[in-house]
Design a protein around this motif. Structure first.
Motif, PDB file in Angstrom:
ATOM      1  N   ASN A 109     -95.996  46.335  78.250  1.00 16.49           N
ATOM      2  CA  ASN A 109     -94.714  45.984  78.860  1.00 16.49           C
ATOM      3  C   ASN A 109     -93.651  45.894  77.768  1.00 16.49           C
ATOM      4  O   ASN A 109     -93.798  45.128  76.803  1.00 16.49           O
ATOM      5  N   ASN A 144     -90.026  44.714  77.048  1.00 14.61           N
ATOM      6  CA  ASN A 144     -88.988  43.844  77.574  1.00 14.61           C
ATOM      7  C   ASN A 144     -87.681  44.041  76.809  1.00 14.61           C
ATOM      8  O   ASN A 144     -87.660  43.939  75.575  1.00 14.61           O
ATOM      9  N   LYS A 181     -84.317  42.378  76.021  1.00 15.98           N
ATOM     10  CA  LYS A 181     -83.884  40.988  76.059  1.00 15.98           C
ATOM     11  C   LYS A 181     -82.428  40.844  75.612  1.00 15.98           C
ATOM     12  O   LYS A 181     -81.952  41.595  74.754  1.00 15.98           O
ATOM     13  N   ILE A 203     -84.892  37.896  79.382  1.00 20.08           N
ATOM     14  CA  ILE A 203     -85.293  39.278  79.654  1.00 20.08           C
ATOM     15  C   ILE A 203     -84.335  39.877  80.672  1.00 20.08           C
ATOM     16  O   ILE A 203     -84.160  39.348  81.776  1.00 20.08           O
ATOM     17  N   THR A 225     -87.398  45.262  82.287  1.00 19.87           N
ATOM     18  CA  THR A 225     -88.708  45.539  81.700  1.00 19.87           C
ATOM     19  C   THR A 225     -89.196  46.920  82.115  1.00 19.87           C
ATOM     20  O   THR A 225     -89.076  47.311  83.283  1.00 19.87           O
ATOM     21  N   SER A 277     -92.535  48.406  82.701  1.00 19.60           N
ATOM     22  CA  SER A 277     -93.849  47.798  82.904  1.00 19.60           C
ATOM     23  C   SER A 277     -94.974  48.827  82.892  1.00 19.60           C
ATOM     24  O   SER A 277     -94.795  49.975  83.306  1.00 19.60           O
TER      25      SER A 277
END
Length: 233
Positions: A184, A186, A188, A195, A198, A200
């Motif tokens: 994953n 992220n 940010k 976050i 994302t 994923s």
């Protein structure tokens, strides 16, 4: 980073600038013939607009179909040397932005269309295509969200971000990471550490090279809204 033009990244070849430079006839080859030097070129549409665009290298259109937000072309094979890049609205002869840039032979590049349509511009990045070590991959992060603020990149919620505090149009080097069946990524907010979005369950393959870029506008709710995208070199 230099690389062999025999690699797969040059499989998708178009004849950029051939109209102006001409083809070499086999009958004219002699002992003084010098091989044509080429560069690899990705073109990525990261300008948050619903308008369809056309991109030209010298006088040759690079996209063979509709070029919309989030699309990528490449790697294309372009002659090394000084090249003129232009972007227009689809079907228009009016340049919205131009760039003159010298491509080094046997080098790879990613050319991003960035910023809003009214302020559209080019961001040319050289790609480090040196193969990662066994069990490893490489990833680069680029912040291309005009209103996204400074951003960081984190993998799997680790305590330490692998890229920190990149403002709009800023980018990291290619960073070595572990190959993984699922990861994953992220994106940010570098100010408050929240976050924002994302990517994923990304399969990170050994030996592969990736770019992740933040795109879109936080102020929008349509297809140009803030998000992230990944592509493989």
């Amino acid at each position: 980073m230099k690389f062999s033009i025999k690699r797969k990244i040059f499989a998708a070849v178009i004849t950029l600038s051939l109209l102006s430079l001409g083809l070499v006839s086999c009958s004219k080859l002699d002992n003084d013939y010098q091989p044509i030097e080429v560069s690899g070129l990705n073109i990525i549409q990261a300008s948050p607009t619903l308008e369809l665009l056309d991109v030209y290298v010298d006088n040759t259109r690079a996209n063979n179909s509709d070029f919309e937000f989030g699309n990528k072309i490449g790697y294309l094979s372009a002659y090394a040397g000084s090249r003129a890049f232009n972007v227009t609205k689809k079907g228009s002869a009016t340049s919205l932005k131009s760039l003159q840039f010298t491509l080094k032979p046997q080098a790879g590049y990613s050319l991003f269309l960035v910023n809003t349509l009214a302020n559209i511009e080019f961001l040319m990045l050289e790609d480090n295509l040196e193969k990662p070590a066994a069990g490893k991959a490489k990833v680069r992060f680029v912040n291309l969200s005009p209103d996204g603020g400074p951003l960081s990149l984190n993998v799997n919620g680790a305590a330490t971000d692998i890229v920190t505090n990149k403002a709009f149009k800023e980018y990291s080097d290619f960073i070595v990471i572990d190959a993984a069946a699922s990861a994953n990524f992220n994106i940010k907010n570098a100010t408050n550490n929240n976050i924002e979005t994302t990517l994923s369950s990304v399969k990170v393959e050994e030996g592969k090279i990736y770019t992740i870029y933040a795109k879109g506008l936080k102020a929008n709710n349509d297809d140009t809204r803030f998000s992230a995208k990944l592509f493989v070199h």
